[in-house]
Design an enzyme around this catalytic site. Structure first.
Site, PDB file in Angstrom:
ATOM      1  N   ARG A 148       1.636 -40.564-100.142  1.00  0.00           N
ATOM      2  CA  ARG A 148       3.037 -40.821-100.521  1.00  0.00           C
ATOM      3  C   ARG A 148       3.152 -41.984-101.504  1.00  0.00           C
ATOM      4  NH1 ARG A 148       7.942 -43.246 -97.928  1.00  0.00           N
ATOM      5  NH2 ARG A 148       9.727 -41.899 -98.345  1.00  0.00           N
ATOM      6  N   ILE A 204      13.545 -40.674-102.722  1.00  0.00           N
ATOM      7  CA  ILE A 204      12.522 -39.880-102.029  1.00  0.00           C
ATOM      8  C   ILE A 204      12.915 -39.962-100.554  1.00  0.00           C
ATOM      9  CG2 ILE A 204      10.963 -41.908-102.057  1.00  0.00           C
ATOM     10  CD1 ILE A 204       8.577 -40.025-101.874  1.00  0.00           C
ATOM     11  N   SER A 205      12.994 -38.809 -99.900  1.00  0.00           N
ATOM     12  CA  SER A 205      13.518 -38.775 -98.528  1.00  0.00           C
ATOM     13  C   SER A 205      12.612 -39.513 -97.549  1.00  0.00           C
ATOM     14  CB  SER A 205      13.660 -37.321 -98.067  1.00  0.00           C
ATOM     15  OG  SER A 205      14.362 -36.559 -99.011  1.00  0.00           O
ATOM     16  N   GLN A 206      13.219 -39.859 -96.426  1.00  0.00           N
ATOM     17  CA  GLN A 206      12.491 -40.498 -95.322  1.00  0.00           C
ATOM     18  C   GLN A 206      11.435 -39.520 -94.773  1.00  0.00           C
ATOM     19  OE1 GLN A 206      15.084 -40.927 -91.985  1.00  0.00           O
ATOM     20  NE2 GLN A 206      13.636 -42.174 -90.815  1.00  0.00           N
TER      21      GLN A 206
END
Ligand code: SAH
Length: 222
Positions: free
Chosen positions: A33, A59-61
Site C-alpha cells: 500500500r 485512498i480508502s481505509q
C-alpha cells in the site's frame, strides 16, 4: 516500527474487526500500500485509515477496502467493473481475486499514476480508462460484479443495467456528500434487484462527467 511490523499489526486489526476471509487478508498482506499513497504519507501507509491523494481524493481505509471486497463475493472467473480508480489500490486488490478488472477514473492525472503502478507491479489483468464511470463501460458489459468507490446520491441506472442478470452483485456507497452514507449491496436476478444496507461509511462523491484537473491539489476533500 518498520513497514513489515506495521503490516502485521494492520492484518491483526482487520481480523479483529471481522475480516475473516483469508484470501482477502493475504492479498492485503501482499500488495504494498505504501506504493499507492503520496510520498509524504508513506509512513502512514499501513495505518487503518483513509489518506489523501492528488486532486482532493482519497485512498480508502484498508478496513473498507477489505469489507467491500468481501461483500462482492468474488470468484476467480469474474469480470469486475470498478468506478473510481483513484490510487489504484482497490483495483490492485481485486485483480488478485478475479479474472479481469475494468476500472474507470474521471481524473486523467490520477489514472496515469495508477496505470504506472499496475505496470510496475506486473498487474496485467487490469484494464483502465478515463471517463465518467457513472455511465459504466457499455462495450465491456455485462459485469459479474460492480464496485463503486465514490458515494452516489442515487445508484446510476447505467450501472444497474450493466450488471449480469443472473446473480450479479454491485457494492456501492449511497448517500449525499458529507451526510450519512451506507455501503449498499445490490443483487440482480432478471429484472429483480434486491438491496441490502451493510455499513455506514464516508466517501468522496461520485461526480458526473470527466474532471478538470486542479494543479497542486493534494488537500483532503472531506
Ligand atoms: N478506489 C480508489 C478510491 C479513490 S476515491 C482507491 O483505491 O484509491 C474515489 C475516486 O472516484 C476518485 O479518484 C474520484 O475522482 C473518482 N470518481 C468520482 N466520480 C467518478 C465518476 N463519475 N467516474 C469515475 N471516477 C469517479
Amino acid at each position: 516500527m518498520n513497514d513489515q511490523n506495521r503490516l502485521i499489526r494492520l492484518i491483526m486489526e482487520l481480523r479483529q474487526t471481522g475480516i475473516a476471509d483469508t484470501r482477502i487478508l493475504s492479498v492485503i498482506e501482499r500488495i504494498p500500500r505504501d506504493l499507492f499513497v503520496l510520498p509524504n504519507f508513506a509512513d502512514q501507509a499501513y495505518e487503518n485509515t483513509a489518506l489523501p491523494i492528488e486532486q482532493g481524493q482519497t485512498i480508502s481505509q484498508p478496513f473498507v477496502v477489505a469489507f467491500m471486497t468481501g461483500a462482492l463475493e468474488l470468484g476467480d472467473r469474474h469480470r469486475v467493473l470498478e468506478v473510481g480508480t483513484g490510487s489504484g489500490y482497490q483495483a490492485a486488490i481485486l485483480s488478485k481475486l478475479c479474472r479481469r478488472v475494468f476500472t474507470v477514473e474521471r481524473y486523467r492525472s490520477l489514472l496515469k499514476v495508477a496505470e504506472q503502478r499496475f505496470r510496475d507491479l506486473d498487474m496485467h489483468n487490469i484494464v483502465s480508462r478515463h471517463g465518467d464511470g457513472a455511465k459504466g463501460w457499455p462495450e465491456q458489459a455485462p459485469f459479474d460484479r460492480i464496485i463503486v468507490t465514490a458515494a452516489a446520491e442515487e445508484v446510476p441506472k447505467a450501472l444497474l443495467e450493466q450488471l449480469k442478470d443472473d446473480g450479479g452483485i454491485m457494492v456501492i456507497p449511497v448517500g449525499k456528500e458529507s451526510q450519512h452514507q451506507d455501503i449498499v449491496r445490490i443483487r440482480r436476478n432478471g429484472d429483480e434487484y434486491s438491496e441490502e444496507k451493510m455499513l455506514p461509511v464516508r466517501f468522496v462523491p461520485l461526480v458526473e462527467g470527466t474532471a478538470t484537473e486542479k494543479r497542486n491539489s493534494t488537500t483532503h476533500s472531506t
